[in-house]
Enzyme design. Structure first.
Site, mmCIF file in Angstrom:
data_model
loop_
_atom_site.group_PDB
_atom_site.id
_atom_site.type_symbol
_atom_site.label_atom_id
_atom_site.label_comp_id
_atom_site.label_asym_id
_atom_site.label_seq_id
_atom_site.Cartn_x
_atom_site.Cartn_y
_atom_site.Cartn_z
ATOM 1 N N ASP A 1 0.852 -1.197 0.000
ATOM 2 C CA ASP A 1 0.000 0.000 0.000
ATOM 3 C C ASP A 1 0.882 1.240 0.000
ATOM 4 O O ASP A 1 2.108 1.150 0.090
ATOM 5 C CB ASP A 1 -0.900 0.001 1.243
ATOM 6 C CG ASP A 1 -0.094 0.004 2.530
ATOM 7 O OD1 ASP A 1 0.248 1.090 3.016
ATOM 8 O OD2 ASP A 1 0.223 -1.092 3.052
ATOM 9 N N ASP B 1 0.731 3.613 2.380
ATOM 10 C CA ASP B 1 0.554 4.207 3.699
ATOM 11 C C ASP B 1 -0.607 5.203 3.604
ATOM 12 O O ASP B 1 -1.588 4.926 2.922
ATOM 13 C CB ASP B 1 1.866 4.835 4.199
ATOM 14 C CG ASP B 1 1.900 4.936 5.725
ATOM 15 O OD1 ASP B 1 1.652 3.910 6.389
ATOM 16 O OD2 ASP B 1 2.179 6.023 6.239
#
Length: 293
Positions: free
Chosen positions: A210, A212
């Site tokens: 991802d 973040d």
């Protein structure tokens, strides 16, 4: 020359190694506590291998409660020479996208709830972690990942946070913009420091899941999105590991970067002042240096 034994510490999504011959789970006793799980051992293309699920099978340990000292001690105790950490991470860089791998070479340690050393009162030691990963081992991982068709980035700074919560937006922006970090995770510290104290070569492979929370187009971290990406990353991770024995070989020369000699000048406590109880616990980690005690 010694026998190479490669250990893979698997993070979220990595729970085994494909193709191990003579594979068997074994319990390893450690004076530093009970490791995260039993250790899976066997051979792959003629090279000794070990696998330890960092969180335990079934993911029973959170990032703070992982028994890091017991894990590293147990690996050293069974003859491991090279440790490859594979872990899920968030990215602070647009070009380090979900599904990519990053061969980490630096850390910023922001953890605070963990025991970070095998040494202490009764046997003080200071090792250098200026360069906390082994370039030789990292290069092998980069080559293995590239040859497996994985988009892999060579070099990056890993921000180790305590967790288990993900970053606030303000933290994410600070780590990215002010501190210059590239990825963020919760488990490579104190693991890397302990591996250095145990004179083990250590490489860290961050599997990006991802962005973040800093990314304006992705928003906050979504655990469901992470789980989806984890599955694909796990398959890639196993493909990378499968190529490592051919790159590292069954016979191992001394590390050209000195990882396996990190304690050479690190012990400061005079021999007559060393605590026998602590020395007994250090038999695997520091036995090379403490053999005469």
């Amino acid at each position: 020359m010694t026998d190479t034994m490669i250990a893979v510490i698997g993070g979220s999504g990595i729970y085994d190694i494909d193709g191990l011959e003579g594979a068997a789970w074994q319990a390893v006793d450690s004076p530093w506590g009970t490791p995260s799980d039993e250790i899976l051992t066997g051979t792959l293309d003629g090279v000794k291998m070990a696998f330890l699920p960092r969180h335990g099978r079934g993911h029973v340990h959170g990032p703070t409660t992982v028994p890091y000292r017991a894990n590293i001690d147990a690996l050293k105790r069974i003859g491991v020479t090279d440790v490859i950490s594979v872990s899920a991470c968030g990215s602070f860089r647009e070009e380090m996208a979900p599904g990519d791998f990053v061969v980490v070479d630096q850390f910023i340690d922001r953890t605070f709830g963990r025991e970070k050393s095998f040494f202490g009162t009764g046997c003080v030691a200071h090792v250098s972690v200026a360069h906390p990963t082994c370039p030789r081992l990292g290069d092998a991982c980069f080559t293995a990942a590239r040859d497996a068709g994985i988009t892999v980035h060579k070099g990056g700074t890993y921000l180790a946070m305590e967790g288990p919560q993900f970053s606030t937006l303000a933290e994410s922006k600070m780590y990215r913009e002010s501190w210059g970090c590239d990825v963020i995770g919760m488990t490579n510290m104190p693991e890397a420091k302990l591996a250095r104290e145990a004179e083990l070569c250590y490489a860290s492979i961050a599997m990006v899941t991802d962005y973040d929370s800093w990314h304006p187009d992705h928003g906050e971290v979504d655990i469901m999105d992470i789980i989806k990406t984890l599955s694909g990353n796990a398959d890639k991770g196993r493909e990378m590991v499968r190529r490592l024995p051919a790159l590292l070989g069954a016979d191992r020369a001394p590390c050209p970067h000195g990882c396996d000699r990190a304690l050479e000048y690190a012990l400061l406590t005079a021999p007559e002042k060393r605590d026998p109880a602590l020395l007994a616990k250090l038999d695997a980690v520091a036995g090379r240096m403490l053999g005469g005690n």
